[in-house]
Design a protein around this motif. Sequence first.
Motif, short mmCIF file in Angstrom:
data_model
loop_
_atom_site.label_atom_id
_atom_site.label_comp_id
_atom_site.label_asym_id
_atom_site.label_seq_id
_atom_site.Cartn_x
_atom_site.Cartn_y
_atom_site.Cartn_z
N MET A 30 0.83 -1.21 0.00
CA MET A 30 0.00 0.00 0.00
C MET A 30 0.87 1.26 0.00
N SER A 33 2.65 1.81 -3.33
CA SER A 33 1.75 2.20 -4.42
C SER A 33 1.76 3.71 -4.62
N HIS A 91 -1.71 -4.55 -5.95
CA HIS A 91 -2.23 -3.40 -5.21
C HIS A 91 -3.67 -3.10 -5.62
N SER A 95 -6.50 -2.97 -2.89
CA SER A 95 -7.22 -1.73 -2.61
C SER A 95 -8.72 -1.98 -2.52
#
Length: 123
Positions: A30, A33, A91, A95
């Motif tokens: 995270m 990203s 990711h 998410s």
Amino acid sequence: MGRRRALEYDCAIRDVLDRIGDAWSVLVIMELSKGPCRFNALRRVIEAISQRMLSVTLRNLERDGLVSRQVLDTSPPQVEYSLTERGASLHGAISHLAHWAETHQPGIRTSRAAYDAKEPIAS
């Protein structure tokens, strides 16, 4: 679905969940990203992770082709980490899970409190 195919499916899920199911990998993904990041910057942002655990996590993510490691030509040399294309695609999936968790966490906490408040059933 044949037994062999079911085993292959199960094996693939377990293999990936072993990586993203650990305590730190999702947080590292995270954070990366947002863009490339140096080790100490990651350590500052991801609270409570030890230096050793961050090293192990980054090494495992690099081994799986989710994170790339680049040694910068500085004095002293510094290392920068970034998501690979595979890591960026993961990711995307994570998410969605993070959004689901944020949306449903209050309800889950309420359900837990209601469950925990029940009288224990005598056995």
